[in-house]
Design a protein around this motif. Structure first.
Motif, mmCIF file in Angstrom:
data_model
loop_
_atom_site.group_PDB
_atom_site.id
_atom_site.type_symbol
_atom_site.label_atom_id
_atom_site.label_comp_id
_atom_site.label_asym_id
_atom_site.label_seq_id
_atom_site.Cartn_x
_atom_site.Cartn_y
_atom_site.Cartn_z
ATOM 1 N N MET A 47 31.649 33.082 52.419
ATOM 2 C CA MET A 47 31.199 34.254 53.200
ATOM 3 C C MET A 47 31.755 34.206 54.621
ATOM 4 O O MET A 47 32.241 35.222 55.128
ATOM 5 C CB MET A 47 29.664 34.315 53.233
ATOM 6 N N ALA A 48 31.708 33.019 55.227
ATOM 7 C CA ALA A 48 32.196 32.891 56.608
ATOM 8 C C ALA A 48 33.679 33.242 56.692
ATOM 9 O O ALA A 48 34.148 33.768 57.708
ATOM 10 C CB ALA A 48 31.948 31.473 57.122
ATOM 11 N N ALA A 49 34.404 32.992 55.585
ATOM 12 C CA ALA A 49 35.838 33.302 55.562
ATOM 13 C C ALA A 49 36.095 34.770 55.232
ATOM 14 O O ALA A 49 37.249 35.198 55.151
ATOM 15 C CB ALA A 49 36.544 32.396 54.550
ATOM 16 N N GLY A 50 35.024 35.524 54.975
ATOM 17 C CA GLY A 50 35.171 36.970 54.782
ATOM 18 C C GLY A 50 35.343 37.407 53.344
ATOM 19 O O GLY A 50 35.761 38.532 53.080
ATOM 20 N N THR A 51 34.992 36.534 52.384
ATOM 21 C CA THR A 51 35.091 36.900 50.968
ATOM 22 C C THR A 51 33.683 37.056 50.398
ATOM 23 O O THR A 51 32.853 36.145 50.541
ATOM 24 C CB THR A 51 35.837 35.804 50.162
ATOM 25 N N PRO A 52 33.410 38.192 49.747
ATOM 26 C CA PRO A 52 32.064 38.370 49.179
ATOM 27 C C PRO A 52 31.812 37.373 48.043
ATOM 28 O O PRO A 52 32.745 37.007 47.315
ATOM 29 C CB PRO A 52 32.090 39.796 48.605
ATOM 30 N N LEU A 53 30.579 36.978 47.881
ATOM 31 C CA LEU A 53 30.209 36.132 46.736
ATOM 32 C C LEU A 53 30.294 36.959 45.462
ATOM 33 O O LEU A 53 30.118 38.174 45.479
ATOM 34 C CB LEU A 53 28.781 35.608 46.909
ATOM 35 N N ASP A 54 30.545 36.286 44.338
ATOM 36 C CA ASP A 54 30.487 36.960 43.038
ATOM 37 C C ASP A 54 29.365 36.337 42.204
ATOM 38 O O ASP A 54 28.640 35.443 42.679
ATOM 39 C CB ASP A 54 31.854 36.913 42.331
ATOM 40 N N ASP A 55 29.228 36.800 40.962
ATOM 41 C CA ASP A 55 28.125 36.309 40.141
ATOM 42 C C ASP A 55 28.208 34.800 39.900
ATOM 43 O O ASP A 55 27.183 34.122 39.828
ATOM 44 C CB ASP A 55 28.088 37.046 38.790
ATOM 45 N N ASP A 56 29.442 34.289 39.761
ATOM 46 C CA ASP A 56 29.587 32.842 39.543
ATOM 47 C C ASP A 56 29.053 32.049 40.734
ATOM 48 O O ASP A 56 28.557 30.931 40.578
ATOM 49 C CB ASP A 56 31.059 32.466 39.309
ATOM 50 N N ASP A 57 29.184 32.622 41.914
ATOM 51 C CA ASP A 57 28.644 31.950 43.108
ATOM 52 C C ASP A 57 27.130 32.121 43.189
ATOM 53 O O ASP A 57 26.404 31.211 43.607
ATOM 54 C CB ASP A 57 29.235 32.560 44.391
ATOM 55 N N ARG A 58 26.671 33.320 42.823
ATOM 56 C CA ARG A 58 25.257 33.625 43.096
ATOM 57 C C ARG A 58 24.301 33.106 42.032
ATOM 58 O O ARG A 58 23.176 32.705 42.359
ATOM 59 C CB ARG A 58 25.064 35.139 43.239
ATOM 60 N N MET A 59 24.694 33.147 40.766
ATOM 61 C CA MET A 59 23.715 32.836 39.711
ATOM 62 C C MET A 59 23.122 31.419 39.836
ATOM 63 O O MET A 59 21.895 31.265 39.770
ATOM 64 C CB MET A 59 24.315 33.094 38.331
ATOM 65 N N PRO A 60 23.955 30.367 40.018
ATOM 66 C CA PRO A 60 23.348 29.021 40.144
ATOM 67 C C PRO A 60 22.450 28.918 41.373
ATOM 68 O O PRO A 60 21.407 28.243 41.343
ATOM 69 C CB PRO A 60 24.565 28.084 40.276
ATOM 70 N N TRP A 61 22.845 29.608 42.425
ATOM 71 C CA TRP A 61 22.019 29.614 43.655
ATOM 72 C C TRP A 61 20.688 30.318 43.404
ATOM 73 O O TRP A 61 19.620 29.843 43.842
ATOM 74 C CB TRP A 61 22.832 30.294 44.766
ATOM 75 N N LEU A 62 20.725 31.413 42.651
ATOM 76 C CA LEU A 62 19.473 32.134 42.355
ATOM 77 C C LEU A 62 18.527 31.264 41.527
ATOM 78 O O LEU A 62 17.299 31.351 41.675
ATOM 79 C CB LEU A 62 19.788 33.440 41.623
ATOM 80 N N ASP A 63 19.090 30.416 40.659
ATOM 81 C CA ASP A 63 18.246 29.494 39.892
ATOM 82 C C ASP A 63 17.517 28.525 40.833
ATOM 83 O O ASP A 63 16.340 28.204 40.610
ATOM 84 C CB ASP A 63 19.092 28.710 38.880
ATOM 85 N N VAL A 64 18.223 28.087 41.851
ATOM 86 C CA VAL A 64 17.608 27.174 42.826
ATOM 87 C C VAL A 64 16.522 27.917 43.616
ATOM 88 O O VAL A 64 15.421 27.394 43.835
ATOM 89 C CB VAL A 64 18.691 26.608 43.792
ATOM 90 N N VAL A 65 16.818 29.149 43.991
ATOM 91 C CA VAL A 65 15.843 29.974 44.739
ATOM 92 C C VAL A 65 14.583 30.169 43.893
ATOM 93 O O VAL A 65 13.451 29.995 44.370
ATOM 94 C CB VAL A 65 16.461 31.344 45.102
ATOM 95 N N ALA A 66 14.780 30.517 42.624
ATOM 96 C CA ALA A 66 13.631 30.792 41.753
ATOM 97 C C ALA A 66 12.809 29.527 41.502
ATOM 98 O O ALA A 66 11.570 29.581 41.461
ATOM 99 C CB ALA A 66 14.128 31.371 40.431
#
Ligand SMILES: Nc1ncnc2c1ncn2[C@@H]1O[C@H](COP(=O)(O)OP(=O)(O)OP(=O)(O)O)[C@@H](O)[C@H]1O
Ligand SMILES: O=C(O)[C@H](O)[C@@H](O)[C@H](O)[C@H](O)CO
Length: 169
Positions: A47-66
């Motif tokens: 994100m800091a480099a200016g590239t949006p996250l995709d599902d591969d980036d977000r899904m494992p993180w969402l598991d940690v959040v949940a």
């Protein structure tokens, strides 16, 4: 509240998840967690480099959040973008009683708020955040609240929606 509330304050970058989430948690006497602190370093770097996250980036993180949300048996407030319905489904798969607060802010104000703060997220990613955003559906447990007033007033709106939740959803 009859049961321990597990609240996810969601919305795009700059919508006020951290500020409003922390104040809501304080009011309700619940712990506050910022899901930005749970991102792996490579997500933040991307994100800091200016590239949006995709599902591969977000899904494992969402598991940690949940899992973090579920771990709090007495309730908690988590600030987490949860932009798309499939992301909220991912959270609900692990923490089924998650109750979502969508913070709504118009694009111009989001841009203004993102450019007047110190943060890893560049404002160039705002459009990608809004492209990914799917508003909370009527069939999803939670409430949408416009974050256009003093934080205390906005938190009060959320508290009112929370009190009414059993009659609403
Ligand atoms: N109700 C409000 N009135 C005025 N400014 C606000 C309000 N809510 C948030 N802000 C400001 O907007 C900016 C973004 O808020 P905040 O960092 O809480 O958003 P966020 O959704 O957590 O963003 P990110 O996900 O990018 O971390 C901050 O500078 C914050 O102080
Ligand atoms: O799903 C995402 O794209 C991310 O969670 C971002 O929304 C941020 O982490 C946050 O908003 C940074 O400002």
């Amino acid at each position: 509240m009859k049961t321990a509330p597990r609240i996810v304050v969601m919305g795009p970058a700059g919508s006020g998840k951290s500020v409003i989430g922390a104040e809501l948690a304080q009011l309700l006497g619940l712990p506050f967690v910022d899901a930005d602190d749970l991102h792996p370093a490579q997500n933040v770097a991307k994100m800091a480099a200016g590239t949006p996250l995709d599902d591969d980036d977000r899904m494992p993180w969402l598991d940690v959040v949940a899992a973090e949300l579920r771990r709090h048996a007495d309730g908690a407030v988590i600030a987490c973008s949860a932009l798309a319905r499939r992301y909220r489904d991912r959270i609900r798969a692990i923490s089924p009683d998650a109750w979502f607060v969508e913070l709504r802010v118009d694009r111009g104000e989001l841009a203004r708020r993102m450019t007047t703060r110190e943060h890893f997220m560049p404002s160039s990613l705002l459009d990608s955040q809004l492209d990914a955003l799917e508003h909370l559906g009527d069939d999803e447990a939670g409430a949408a609240v416009v974050n256009d007033a003093e934080p205390a007033e906005v938190v009060d709106r959320i508290r009112a929606a929370l009190s009414a939740r059993q009659s609403l959803r």
